[in-house]
Design a protein around this motif. Structure first.
Motif, PDB file in Angstrom:
ATOM      1  N   GLY A   1      46.339  41.553  31.594  1.00 30.79           N
ATOM      2  CA  GLY A   1      47.242  42.393  32.389  1.00 30.79           C
ATOM      3  C   GLY A   1      47.254  41.969  33.838  1.00 30.79           C
ATOM      4  N   ALA A   2      46.065  41.728  34.375  1.00 27.52           N
ATOM      5  CA  ALA A   2      45.969  41.324  35.780  1.00 27.52           C
ATOM      6  C   ALA A   2      46.696  40.009  36.011  1.00 27.52           C
ATOM      7  N   GLN A   3      46.496  39.064  35.097  1.00 27.68           N
ATOM      8  CA  GLN A   3      47.116  37.736  35.246  1.00 27.68           C
ATOM      9  C   GLN A   3      48.628  37.862  35.274  1.00 27.68           C
ATOM     10  N   ARG A   4      49.184  38.668  34.410  1.00 24.66           N
ATOM     11  CA  ARG A   4      50.638  38.818  34.383  1.00 24.66           C
ATOM     12  C   ARG A   4      51.139  39.548  35.632  1.00 24.66           C
ATOM     13  N   HIS A   5      50.397  40.565  36.048  1.00 28.74           N
ATOM     14  CA  HIS A   5      50.773  41.302  37.260  1.00 28.74           C
ATOM     15  C   HIS A   5      50.797  40.369  38.463  1.00 28.74           C
ATOM     16  N   MET A   6      49.846  39.438  38.513  1.00 30.68           N
ATOM     17  CA  MET A   6      49.811  38.466  39.605  1.00 30.68           C
ATOM     18  C   MET A   6      51.045  37.568  39.555  1.00 30.68           C
ATOM     19  N   ALA A   7      51.432  37.160  38.356  1.00 32.39           N
ATOM     20  CA  ALA A   7      52.590  36.270  38.224  1.00 32.39           C
ATOM     21  C   ALA A   7      53.895  36.994  38.552  1.00 32.39           C
ATOM     22  N   LEU A   8      54.011  38.221  38.146  1.00 36.73           N
ATOM     23  CA  LEU A   8      55.271  38.955  38.320  1.00 36.73           C
ATOM     24  C   LEU A   8      55.405  39.569  39.706  1.00 36.73           C
ATOM     25  N   CYS A   9      54.299  40.060  40.246  1.00 35.20           N
ATOM     26  CA  CYS A   9      54.364  40.893  41.450  1.00 35.20           C
ATOM     27  C   CYS A   9      53.710  40.251  42.667  1.00 35.20           C
ATOM     28  N   GLY A  10      53.128  39.065  42.511  1.00 34.74           N
ATOM     29  CA  GLY A  10      52.481  38.432  43.655  1.00 34.74           C
ATOM     30  C   GLY A  10      51.140  39.029  44.014  1.00 34.74           C
ATOM     31  N   THR A  11      50.574  39.827  43.124  1.00 32.98           N
ATOM     32  CA  THR A  11      49.237  40.375  43.354  1.00 32.98           C
ATOM     33  C   THR A  11      48.234  39.231  43.424  1.00 32.98           C
ATOM     34  N   THR A  12      47.257  39.345  44.331  1.00 31.07           N
ATOM     35  CA  THR A  12      46.303  38.260  44.549  1.00 31.07           C
ATOM     36  C   THR A  12      44.893  38.676  44.178  1.00 31.07           C
ATOM     37  N   LYS A  13      44.018  37.697  44.120  1.00 33.30           N
ATOM     38  CA  LYS A  13      42.595  37.945  43.898  1.00 33.30           C
ATOM     39  C   LYS A  13      42.041  38.861  45.002  1.00 33.30           C
ATOM     40  N   GLU A  14      42.505  38.631  46.219  1.00 35.54           N
ATOM     41  CA  GLU A  14      42.034  39.475  47.327  1.00 35.54           C
ATOM     42  C   GLU A  14      42.423  40.932  47.118  1.00 35.54           C
ATOM     43  N   HIS A  15      43.604  41.148  46.566  1.00 36.10           N
ATOM     44  CA  HIS A  15      44.042  42.519  46.300  1.00 36.10           C
ATOM     45  C   HIS A  15      43.070  43.194  45.347  1.00 36.10           C
ATOM     46  N   LEU A  16      42.708  42.498  44.273  1.00 36.77           N
ATOM     47  CA  LEU A  16      41.721  43.057  43.338  1.00 36.77           C
ATOM     48  C   LEU A  16      40.384  43.254  44.046  1.00 36.77           C
ATOM     49  N   GLY A  17      40.078  42.328  44.942  1.00 36.92           N
ATOM     50  CA  GLY A  17      38.842  42.426  45.719  1.00 36.92           C
ATOM     51  C   GLY A  17      38.802  43.691  46.560  1.00 36.92           C
TER      52      GLY A  17
END
Lengths: 386, 152
Positions: free
Chosen positions: A153-169
């Motif tokens: 889910g996270a991987q797809r959200h990153m691809a679709l919405c530009g969410t980054t590792k830092e955001h999860l951080g």
């Protein structure tokens, strides 16, 4: 229609973290006894039990009733995974309104840290007869463990919405920050973004800091009707409303891993409670993984879908942020008790019982979530200070 | 008739496996894999597909279906690269890629993405099915990058 006549009057947890020699049922009894005492009630008052234990223990409510010497009018154990604990409070409220019981004990326990130490080698685990369906469609492809599902889910959200590792951080760092002020939390040392980014990878994009803990622990609450609650020592916490939704077709179907079941569950809960996201003072969200916090913040309408990363990075989850979240440290840092500590913390915030450095000022409405059951079941509770 | 895809030997990107135990519902799927055919259940009543295998149409509940050979063309819906070995046997396979691919015909399935650097996998990447004989009588599918333009 639910009449808003149920209230939580007792809330407690057992020792949390590394409790060598603990058993799930022993921890459950400890939390249950503490919750009943917290309510100012006694054994003879309890006539309902909705508790859950490890998935491999059948009829956990019978084990607890036996240990506490209780015959009870209404008991069950729910099977919605992490969505069960919030759902137990819903069911208790309905049972009380319907006259099935008057005073219901709800809780969860698992000695997860101790179990991790007791189990055999990982090789033995991999060769265990896992569920045939899981083995066929997941294990065969090396898809093991809990993190991978939400990582997808996270991987797809990153691809679709530009969410980054830092955001999860920022999720991990924010929730850990709350835990540093909780003397009972399993992880209490501060976590910096640098440390988060250096975390050992589990399965992308998740590192160990994106994953909830393995905890020995139990949590319990006592639910009764409001009029009785007002005669008891603690300020009652009204069960104002609730909603649920379950994407049983599966996590990988449609957009379920992006717009999760939290969205429909939340919509129903807001309507049921007659409140909106802007009214919520604090959120206690089921944080199995950092990604689920981000997804729920969006799904619950605290920001738009896709904007969760930036919103959280701005400090939204802090005690003085837009939506103070997981204020006791969550499952990411306080301890994983399958969502039960989120119910307990919601109650404590609304009672204003924390010291000022842990208390959301003038908290009146809390949203508590539960998520699980093969990743697709979701419960939302709206709690209100009386 | 779908062109049968070649067997691959790509041990360096493939995790060693727990083997599936076919059920009455899934046996035709695995038998087709052994023939290097990707087949998906399709309903004769409503003409829709579903996966994983079942004894009824997921959409209209009919039990009148057939196993349709599909193109093997898909797109990566999502993926995750494993860096933790969940068993000692998997340690020398790391990193490996678990993917959810969306078939051109609609259904999504869990598989491995192979034949490329794990760091190069992307959501929406076009892929095509390949087959791997992992043990006596057991063939698994995987998906590798596909050139989209001019694909046969």
């Amino acid at each position: 229609m639910y009449g808003r006549s149920a209230a939580i009057v007792g809330a407690a947890h057992s020792k949390l973290g590394e409790v060598p020699g603990s058993t799930s049922i022993g921890l459950m009894a400890d939390a249950a006894v503490a919750a009943v005492a917290d309510a100012g009630l006694q054994r003879s008052d309890i006539d309902g039990i909705i508790v859950r234990g490890p998935d491999d223990e059948y009829c956990f409510q019978q084990q607890l009733g036996e240990r506490l010497g209780l015959n009870a009018a209404f008991t069950t154990s729910l099977d919605n995974g992490g969505a069960s604990q919030a759902l137990a409070v819903v069911l208790a409220s309905l049972a009380i309104e319907a006259g099935l019981a008057t005073t219901v004990l709800c809780g969860y326990a698992r000695n997860s840290w101790s179990r991790t130490r007791q189990r055999g080698s990982r090789k033995a685990r991999m060769n265990q007869a896992t569920h045939v369906r899981t083995r066929e469609w997941r294990d065969s492809f090396g898809y093991f463990g809990e993190p991978a599902t939400h990582a997808l889910g996270a991987q797809r959200h990153m691809a679709l919405c530009g969410t980054t590792k830092e955001h999860l951080g920022h999720v991990a760092v924010s929730v850990r920050e709350h835990a540093t002020r909780n003397p009972h939390a399993q992880m209490r040392s501060p976590l910096t973004m640098d440390e988060y980014l250096q975390g050992r990878l589990v399965t992308t994009p998740f590192s160990v800091y994106d994953c909830s803990l393995r905890t020995d622990g139990a949590g319990a609450v006592v639910v009764t009707d409001v009029s009785r609650a007002r005669d008891l020592p603690r300020p009652p916490v009204i069960v104002r409303g609730f909603g649920s939704h379950n994407n049983l077709r599966g996590w990988t179907v449609d957009d379920h891993m992006i717009e999760t079941a939290a969205q429909a569950s939340g919509e129903r809960a807001y309507r049921n409670a007659d409140v909106s996201p802007a009214d919520i003072d604090t959120a206690q969200l089921y944080d199995c993984f950092t990604y689920m916090v981000l997804a729920q913040i969006e799904d619950y309408g605290f920001c738009a879908k896709g904007d969760g990363g930036e919103f959280i990075a701005s400090g939204a989850l802090a005690l003085d942020g837009a939506i103070p979240t997981n204020t006791s440290g969550g499952q990411l840092s306080e301890g994983h008790v399958e969502g039960m500590l989120q119910v307990v913390e919601g109650v404590r915030q609304l009672r204003h019982e924390h010291p000022v450095e842990r208390q959301v000022p003038d908290a009146r409405l809390a949203l508590v979530s539960g998520h699980g059951g093969n990743t697709v079941c979701h419960t939302t509770l709206i709690l209100e200070r009386d | 008739m779908v062109e049968s895809a070649p067997a691959i030997v790509a041990e360096e990107t493939r995790p060693r496996r727990v083997l599936p135990q076919p059920t009455a519902d899934s046996r035709p799927f695995w038998e087709a894999c052994a023939r290097r055919e990707l087949t998906i259940q399709r309903c004769n009543s409503c003409e829709r597909h579903w996966f994983p295998p079942s004894n009824r149409c997921q959409h209209c509940w009919s039990d009148d279906f057939w196993w349709r050979p599909v193109s093997g063309h898909a797109e990566v819906y999502s993926f995750t690269v494993f860096h933790r070995a969940y068993a000692p046997e998997l340690a020398d396979q790391l990193p490996y890629v678990v993917g959810v691919v969306e078939l051109a015909e609609g259904p999504r399935l869990i598989t491995n993405i192979v034949g490329c650097d794990p760091g190069s996998v992307r959501v929406r990447m076009p892929v095509e099915v390949v087959f791997d004989d992992v043990a006596e009588g057991v063939t698994l599918h995987a998906f590798r990058p596909r050139e989209k333009a001019g694909a046969p």
